[in-house]
Design a protein around this motif. Structure first.
Motif, PDB file in Angstrom:
ATOM      1  N   VAL A 262       0.874  -1.170   0.000  1.00 40.84           N
ATOM      2  CA  VAL A 262       0.000   0.000   0.000  1.00 40.84           C
ATOM      3  C   VAL A 262       0.912   1.222   0.000  1.00 40.84           C
ATOM      4  N   LYS A 272      -8.545   7.834   5.863  1.00 38.79           N
ATOM      5  CA  LYS A 272      -8.994   6.756   4.979  1.00 38.79           C
ATOM      6  C   LYS A 272      -7.876   5.740   4.741  1.00 38.79           C
ATOM      7  N   GLU A 275      -7.496   3.536   7.893  1.00 38.07           N
ATOM      8  CA  GLU A 275      -8.625   2.600   7.979  1.00 38.07           C
ATOM      9  C   GLU A 275      -8.441   1.433   7.009  1.00 38.07           C
ATOM     10  N   ALA A 276      -8.015   1.736   5.792  1.00 41.15           N
ATOM     11  CA  ALA A 276      -7.847   0.700   4.780  1.00 41.15           C
ATOM     12  C   ALA A 276      -6.658  -0.213   5.081  1.00 41.15           C
ATOM     13  N   VAL A 277      -5.580   0.356   5.592  1.00 43.80           N
ATOM     14  CA  VAL A 277      -4.405  -0.449   5.929  1.00 43.80           C
ATOM     15  C   VAL A 277      -4.738  -1.434   7.046  1.00 43.80           C
ATOM     16  N   SER A 279      -7.759  -2.598   7.837  1.00 43.17           N
ATOM     17  CA  SER A 279      -8.674  -3.593   7.300  1.00 43.17           C
ATOM     18  C   SER A 279      -7.944  -4.575   6.394  1.00 43.17           C
ATOM     19  N   GLY A 280      -7.115  -4.052   5.493  1.00 40.52           N
ATOM     20  CA  GLY A 280      -6.395  -4.908   4.553  1.00 40.52           C
ATOM     21  C   GLY A 280      -5.339  -5.766   5.205  1.00 40.52           C
ATOM     22  N   SER A 292      -2.725  -6.644   2.962  1.00 40.22           N
ATOM     23  CA  SER A 292      -1.681  -5.610   2.950  1.00 40.22           C
ATOM     24  C   SER A 292      -0.587  -6.009   3.931  1.00 40.22           C
ATOM     25  N   VAL A 295       3.577  -1.282   3.873  1.00 46.42           N
ATOM     26  CA  VAL A 295       2.963   0.041   3.787  1.00 46.42           C
ATOM     27  C   VAL A 295       4.068   1.051   3.530  1.00 46.42           C
ATOM     28  N   SER A 421      -2.245  -1.214  -3.710  1.00 48.74           N
ATOM     29  CA  SER A 421      -3.133  -0.056  -3.652  1.00 48.74           C
ATOM     30  C   SER A 421      -2.344   1.214  -3.374  1.00 48.74           C
ATOM     31  N   GLU A 447      -8.370  -0.502   0.069  1.00 54.10           N
ATOM     32  CA  GLU A 447      -7.411  -1.476   0.587  1.00 54.10           C
ATOM     33  C   GLU A 447      -6.999  -2.466  -0.503  1.00 54.10           C
ATOM     34  N   SER A 448      -5.857  -3.101  -0.293  1.00 53.19           N
ATOM     35  CA  SER A 448      -5.341  -4.040  -1.295  1.00 53.19           C
ATOM     36  C   SER A 448      -6.151  -5.319  -1.345  1.00 53.19           C
TER      37      SER A 448
END
Length: 488
Positions: A262, A272, A275-277, A279-280, A292, A295, A421, A447-448
């Motif tokens: 990511v 955002k 949050e995505a990292v 979750s992923g 993910s 990063v 991502s 997210e990825s």
């Protein structure tokens, strides 16, 4: 469900019958949330069992092909409805058997239903094209022909979705199937197969055999009556699948994991991105091939991103996925827990700084299962093992980059190329990322992890070999093009 002498024993499904293995031995499936709980027993099958399954599929392939694509699609609709009726039970079994939270398990099972309905619709879609001939008095067109008997070998991390996204297109395009699931997810897979059994498929069309990969998986890979094989799993096993299939000249399709990056640019929305990292990287305990794990953050906003990431990671609740309020479950097995712990130690030895988590969780509830805390490293260098090798656990490595060009260079510096991502607000940055990223799936400000069922799925480099999975692309693997020329 047909059972043997033990209350929770699940048999093989061969030629439309639930049968015990020739070995009369079973494999115990335990809950990773509570290793004292037995979820069920599956057959410890022999090569003789596998032989019966392949022979059944071989005998059925001609009549199944002749049934017609529309009729095959209607049977998939039936399966979808039956799975939907049993969604709660299948999802709960999945959570108990491999550890992902119940909401995730329900979502995966619902996705399986949607995949079946998508491919059921293929029963009424075209299977060829008319092509102009240079001879004005001739008709020329193409049509799709099934391969024949397809072997399906699936992993434990998605015990409903992955078998279905392989089996459904295989069946609707006219192939017969022998399914060998990972033993860690085989009870869940058995419940899925039972739904196919209830739908009324002809004898031998779908066969299900459980057992060790070294015995059943290898025997399936090497079987001379196999016309194609689709595999999701480790790179080492995938290499063996490719060699065996290539030696016999049959089609093969491999999905073998990733080390997914990511990129967070200095103009990104950090909330955002964080949050995505999370979750992923941490959902499903990081046990996704699209999870993910690296990063890559531009230096200018690195400290702000890191602080937000740690703050949000602290909010993650870890525990038994059947309980309300639990965000992350256990590792799927003791073996997987030990792998994660090993890589955490490797990261420390390599000189990366452990800034959050990194320990096996202890205490009354945690002592019963295979729990590890979400883990974050910084000072990670691109050449380190934790930045190069797939861990398949909740471990994230933070890497600094001076600019986007360096970030993309770092992102591409592994042998894998499954998903990637980027978080950015600049159109030129996202366009450069799309063009330069060596990955089969690229996602912008998302997210990825994750792919939609109607879209092609697969990677580049060591991540995948063969035609893409899912969507219309699946047709390219499960069929061959036959060109027809008719002269009056």
């Amino acid at each position: 469900m047909q059972t043997a002498s033990k209350e929770k024993t699940f048999n093989n499904f061969i030629n439309n019958e639930w049968v015990e293995s020739e070995s009369r031995e079973t494999i115990k499936s335990i809950s990773p949330a509570n290793k004292a709980e037995v979820v069920g027993y599956v057959q410890n099958s022999t090569k003789e069992d596998l032989e019966k399954a392949v022979q059944a599929a071989h005998q059925a392939k001609k009549s199944w092909r002749k049934l017609g694509q529309a009729a095959r699609g209607q049977l998939l609709y039936k399966v979808a409805n039956i799975i939907e009726e049993n969604l709660e039970d299948i999802a709960e079994t999945m959570t108990r058997e491999m550890g992902k939270t119940l909401p995730e398990a329900k979502g995966e099972t619902a996705r399986g239903v949607a995949i079946l309905r998508y491919y059921a619709g293929e029963g009424m879609r075209k299977d060829g094209d008319v092509i102009p001939s240079s001879d004005k008095d001739a008709l020329m067109f193409t049509k799709r022909a099934p391969l024949g008997v397809v072997g399906v070998i699936t992993p434990w991390n998605f015990p409903v979705a992955i078998p279905i996204w392989k089996i459904a297109p295989a069946l609707v395009y006219g192939n017969t199937v022998v399914l060998k699931p990972a033993t860690e997810g085989a009870v869940t897979a058995a419940k899925v197969v039972s739904c196919f059994a209830k739908a009324g498929f002809p004898e031998g069309v779908l066969n299900f055999v459980t057992g060790s990969g070294s015995v059943i998986g290898q025997a399936l890979i090497d079987h001379p009556l196999l016309n194609g094989i689709t595999f999701t799993g480790s790179e080492s096993v995938g290499e063996g699948v490719a060699k065996s299939a290539a030696n016999r000249g049959i089609k093969f399709q491999l999905e073998m994991g990733g080390k997914n990056p990511v990129i967070v640019t200095k103009d990104a929305d950090l909330d955002k991105a964080v949050e995505a990292v999370i979750s992923g990287g941490f959902r499903s305990t990081g046990q996704k091939c699209t999870a993910s794990s690296r990063v890559i953050v531009e230096t200018e906003i690195y400290d702000a991103f890191k602080e937000k990431l740690i703050q949000e990671t602290k909010k993650i609740t870890v525990g038994d996925g059947l309980k309300e309020g639990i965000w992350m479950g256990p590792c799927a097995s003791e073996s997987q827990l030990n792998t994660v712990k090993k890589y955490i130690e490797i990261g420390k030895e390599e000189g990366a700084s452990l800034i959050y988590g990194g320990e096996q969780l202890a205490g009354e509830e945690f002592d019963k299962g295979f729990y590890v805390s979400p883990t974050i490293f910084e000072d990670v260098q691109p050449e380190m093992a934790i930045a190069q090798e797939e861990i398949f656990g909740p471990v994230i490595g933070l890497i600094k980059a001076e600019n986007l060009d360096q970030a993309i260079e770092i992102a591409n510096s592994t042998k894998y190329g499954l998903s990637a991502s980027i978080f950015t607000s600049r159109i030129d940055s996202l366009l450069e990322f799309i063009d330069e990223m060596d990955a089969g799936l690229v996602r912008i400000n998302a997210e990825s992890a994750g792919v939609e069922l109607q879209a092609p799925f697969g990677g580049m480099k060591a991540s995948s070999t063969g035609a893409r999975e899912q969507g219309e692309a699946a047709k390219e693997f499960y069929t061959a093009i036959k060109t027809v020329f008719i002269k009056g």
